[in-house]
Each structure stands twice: as structure tokens, then as C-alpha cells.
Design a protein around this motif. Sequence first.
Motif, mmCIF file in Angstrom:
data_model
loop_
_atom_site.group_PDB
_atom_site.id
_atom_site.type_symbol
_atom_site.label_atom_id
_atom_site.label_comp_id
_atom_site.label_asym_id
_atom_site.label_seq_id
_atom_site.Cartn_x
_atom_site.Cartn_y
_atom_site.Cartn_z
ATOM 1 N N LEU A 1 -70.401 21.931 6.674
ATOM 2 C CA LEU A 1 -70.487 22.298 5.265
ATOM 3 C C LEU A 1 -70.525 21.010 4.442
ATOM 4 C CD1 LEU A 1 -67.782 25.032 5.599
ATOM 5 C CD2 LEU A 1 -70.112 25.527 4.847
ATOM 6 N N PRO A 2 -71.699 20.573 3.992
ATOM 7 C CA PRO A 2 -71.812 19.333 3.229
ATOM 8 C C PRO A 2 -71.445 19.554 1.764
ATOM 9 C CG PRO A 2 -73.988 20.252 3.597
ATOM 10 C CD PRO A 2 -73.019 21.169 4.279
ATOM 11 N N VAL A 3 -70.565 18.708 1.225
ATOM 12 C CA VAL A 3 -70.059 18.879 -0.133
ATOM 13 C C VAL A 3 -70.299 17.604 -0.937
ATOM 14 C CG1 VAL A 3 -68.012 19.299 -1.549
ATOM 15 C CG2 VAL A 3 -68.303 20.514 0.626
ATOM 16 N N ALA A 4 -70.954 17.721 -2.082
ATOM 17 C CA ALA A 4 -71.147 16.578 -2.978
ATOM 18 C C ALA A 4 -69.811 16.172 -3.591
ATOM 19 C CB ALA A 4 -72.147 16.931 -4.073
ATOM 20 N N SER A 5 -69.600 14.874 -3.743
ATOM 21 C CA SER A 5 -68.301 14.375 -4.202
ATOM 22 C C SER A 5 -67.937 14.883 -5.595
ATOM 23 C CB SER A 5 -68.280 12.846 -4.167
ATOM 24 O OG SER A 5 -69.349 12.304 -4.916
ATOM 25 N N LEU A 6 -68.901 14.958 -6.512
ATOM 26 C CA LEU A 6 -68.594 15.429 -7.860
ATOM 27 C C LEU A 6 -68.244 16.919 -7.864
ATOM 28 C CD1 LEU A 6 -70.076 12.676 -8.404
ATOM 29 C CD2 LEU A 6 -70.713 13.639 -10.613
ATOM 30 N N ASP A 7 -68.875 17.692 -6.983
ATOM 31 C CA ASP A 7 -68.522 19.107 -6.861
ATOM 32 C C ASP A 7 -67.088 19.251 -6.359
ATOM 33 O OD1 ASP A 7 -71.153 19.504 -7.561
ATOM 34 O OD2 ASP A 7 -71.779 20.213 -5.577
ATOM 35 N N SER A 8 -66.706 18.356 -5.454
ATOM 36 C CA SER A 8 -65.341 18.367 -4.934
ATOM 37 C C SER A 8 -64.326 18.097 -6.046
ATOM 38 C CB SER A 8 -65.216 17.306 -3.836
ATOM 39 O OG SER A 8 -63.866 17.075 -3.497
ATOM 40 N N ILE A 9 -64.613 17.100 -6.864
ATOM 41 C CA ILE A 9 -63.713 16.779 -7.976
ATOM 42 C C ILE A 9 -63.627 17.945 -8.952
ATOM 43 C CG2 ILE A 9 -63.336 15.230 -9.942
ATOM 44 C CD1 ILE A 9 -64.733 13.029 -8.276
ATOM 45 N N ALA A 10 -64.766 18.570 -9.229
ATOM 46 C CA ALA A 10 -64.786 19.715 -10.146
ATOM 47 C C ALA A 10 -63.915 20.852 -9.628
ATOM 48 C CB ALA A 10 -66.220 20.187 -10.345
ATOM 49 N N SER A 11 -63.959 21.094 -8.320
ATOM 50 C CA SER A 11 -63.157 22.167 -7.732
ATOM 51 C C SER A 11 -61.667 21.899 -7.846
ATOM 52 C CB SER A 11 -63.537 22.360 -6.261
ATOM 53 O OG SER A 11 -64.826 22.910 -6.147
ATOM 54 N N GLN A 12 -61.290 20.623 -7.783
ATOM 55 C CA GLN A 12 -59.885 20.276 -7.987
ATOM 56 C C GLN A 12 -59.498 20.395 -9.449
ATOM 57 O OE1 GLN A 12 -58.583 16.639 -5.538
ATOM 58 N NE2 GLN A 12 -60.805 16.448 -5.622
ATOM 59 N N LEU A 13 -60.385 19.920 -10.335
ATOM 60 C CA LEU A 13 -60.072 19.875 -11.760
ATOM 61 C C LEU A 13 -59.735 21.250 -12.313
ATOM 62 C CD1 LEU A 13 -59.991 18.215 -14.429
ATOM 63 C CD2 LEU A 13 -62.389 18.902 -14.746
ATOM 64 N N VAL A 14 -60.516 22.270 -11.954
ATOM 65 C CA VAL A 14 -60.320 23.592 -12.562
ATOM 66 C C VAL A 14 -59.000 24.223 -12.151
ATOM 67 C CG1 VAL A 14 -62.793 24.017 -12.778
ATOM 68 C CG2 VAL A 14 -61.611 24.763 -10.706
ATOM 69 N N GLN A 15 -58.322 23.639 -11.168
ATOM 70 C CA GLN A 15 -57.025 24.160 -10.741
ATOM 71 C C GLN A 15 -55.849 23.421 -11.385
ATOM 72 O OE1 GLN A 15 -56.733 24.730 -6.391
ATOM 73 N NE2 GLN A 15 -58.950 24.499 -6.279
ATOM 74 N N THR A 16 -56.120 22.349 -12.125
ATOM 75 C CA THR A 16 -55.032 21.573 -12.716
ATOM 76 C C THR A 16 -54.448 22.298 -13.926
ATOM 77 O OG1 THR A 16 -56.516 20.299 -14.156
ATOM 78 C CG2 THR A 16 -56.075 19.407 -11.950
ATOM 79 N N PRO A 17 -53.144 22.165 -14.154
ATOM 80 C CA PRO A 17 -52.525 22.832 -15.315
ATOM 81 C C PRO A 17 -53.149 22.428 -16.645
ATOM 82 C CG PRO A 17 -50.844 22.101 -13.765
ATOM 83 C CD PRO A 17 -52.137 21.526 -13.282
ATOM 84 N N LEU B 1 -58.987 17.967 -0.191
ATOM 85 C CA LEU B 1 -58.623 19.273 -0.728
ATOM 86 C C LEU B 1 -59.747 19.836 -1.590
ATOM 87 C CD1 LEU B 1 -54.842 18.896 -1.647
ATOM 88 C CD2 LEU B 1 -55.852 20.352 0.130
ATOM 89 N N GLY B 2 -60.383 18.977 -2.375
ATOM 90 C CA GLY B 2 -61.529 19.423 -3.160
ATOM 91 C C GLY B 2 -62.706 19.780 -2.278
ATOM 92 N N VAL B 3 -62.937 18.973 -1.252
ATOM 93 C CA VAL B 3 -63.994 19.278 -0.284
ATOM 94 C C VAL B 3 -63.719 20.632 0.372
ATOM 95 C CG1 VAL B 3 -65.065 18.578 1.891
ATOM 96 C CG2 VAL B 3 -64.533 16.851 0.149
ATOM 97 N N LEU B 4 -62.463 20.869 0.728
ATOM 98 C CA LEU B 4 -62.082 22.127 1.369
ATOM 99 C C LEU B 4 -62.305 23.319 0.440
ATOM 100 C CD1 LEU B 4 -60.835 23.559 3.801
ATOM 101 C CD2 LEU B 4 -58.569 23.068 2.838
ATOM 102 N N ALA B 5 -61.949 23.175 -0.831
ATOM 103 C CA ALA B 5 -62.133 24.268 -1.786
ATOM 104 C C ALA B 5 -63.613 24.639 -1.911
ATOM 105 C CB ALA B 5 -61.567 23.881 -3.151
ATOM 106 N N CYS B 6 -64.471 23.622 -2.010
ATOM 107 C CA CYS B 6 -65.912 23.881 -2.068
ATOM 108 C C CYS B 6 -66.402 24.514 -0.778
ATOM 109 C CB CYS B 6 -66.669 22.571 -2.309
ATOM 110 S SG CYS B 6 -66.484 21.870 -3.954
ATOM 111 N N ALA B 7 -65.912 23.995 0.347
ATOM 112 C CA ALA B 7 -66.366 24.473 1.658
ATOM 113 C C ALA B 7 -65.997 25.938 1.878
ATOM 114 C CB ALA B 7 -65.771 23.609 2.757
#
Length: 241
Positions: free
Chosen positions: A92-108, A198-204
Motif C-alpha cells: 500500500l503506497p502512501v504519499a507523505s503529505l497524505d500521511s501527514i493529513a491523516s494525522q492532522l485531522v485526528q489532532t485536538p 501512524l499516518g501511513v497506517l491510517a491512510c493504508a
Amino acid sequence: MTHILAIDTSSAWCSVALSLDNAPPIVRHQKVTAGASQLLLPWVQELLSEASIKLADLDAIAVGIGPGAFTGVRLGVAAVQGLATAARLPVLPVASLDSIASQLVQTPAFVASGAQSFVIAVDARMEEVYWANYRVGANSLPARQGDIHLTAPEGVELTQIDFLAGSAIAEFGDRLLASAPSPFSSARLDSSIGVSALGVLACAQDMWSQGLQQDVHLLEPLYIRNKVALTSAERSQQHGR
């Protein structure tokens, strides 16, 4: 639950995460200089041992494919090519910016802001920025709007944007914010968030649910910048001299 191993070495961090049944992922995440190649495979084995599973028991392996540090991206991709080939697993190939975005939307801070549109902007070195525009989807996951761009900091498009995140904020400051129609409040900026497994995992996990896994032989790095070195004349032209 699907078992996915996620790897990212596209930045200054070596990062590995493993999803588990009904439990938080197991994670190793450490800032490194040139030591990612020495940590990566031992960490993979540690996580598998901790989970009491074998590599072949996984459903897929996810990897951050960039854009990012040239050597780091190639290290992560090569490692996953070897692991997935040996265990006959899809990737499952994940772009780095997509990974960061997936983490960001979970932050308080992001959740509290109520933002629906945002930009991830990452320092790309050479006075440039990798950036992409996102919207929050109905499932609360980020959806990238178009391609990942590479421009000067002043070229990042910030009109109609509710939130801005990424390392380019600290690196370029007002140059990055030049296109914003009004100042961003501190509550709508996150300069510290970066790529991690963790962001890569969320996207994956989202990709897996959509059946977007692929054969390992199709795996390759994502390069946005085609040229990594400039001549003296090109550098002078770039800086207006």
C-alpha cells in the motif's frame, strides 16, 4: 481486523507501526541522522515478535513513498520490496503529505477548529515547498484535492483555506503566508506535525478498505522534483542575481 505493517523513512525519522486486533498499533518512532538503515529491519522484527505473528501473517505492508529525502524514500521502498516479495504480500503506497493529513485531522486542535479545508506544506529544501490542498470528507478522513505541488513558498495557494500545517511554516514564515487573504490565528496553524508510520497506517487502512492494495512489483518512489542539483547559473537565476 486487518494486520498491516507500516514503514516510513522519508524524513529525518525512522518510523514503523503495526496494526493489531482491537488494540492500539505498536509503534517505533525515532529521529535519526544516518541510522535508519540500521534500525528499520530490527524494528520490524521486534514489532512482529511483540505481536506474536510472522511476516507472512500480515495482510499487507504500507510504505511512505515520498516526496521526501531521496535516500530515505529509497530505503523505505527497497525494504518493503524485499519484505513483501519474501512473504508474497501486497503493498500500500502512501504519499507523505497524505500521511501527514491523516494525522492532522485526528489532532485536538484541528478538531476544535472545525476546519474543512486545509493545506499541508512541507519544507522541500532548495527554497521550495511540497504542498497539497485537502478537504475533510464525510467519513472525517482527508481527501486530497489534486496533485502534490512543488513551488517557492510564495506560490502556496492559501485562499479559502481554514487550516495550515507542516514544517514549511517554521522554515519560511511570512513567505509561506504571503497568499493568505487574512492572517492565520495560532489555533489554525500546526508547524510541528510531520510524517510518521501512524499516518501511513491510517491512510493504508482506508486504502485497504477500498481494495487499493497493489502488487509489490508496481511499487516505486514518488518524485515531485525531477532535478536535485542546480548549476551556479541556475542558482543565481533562482535568487534573482
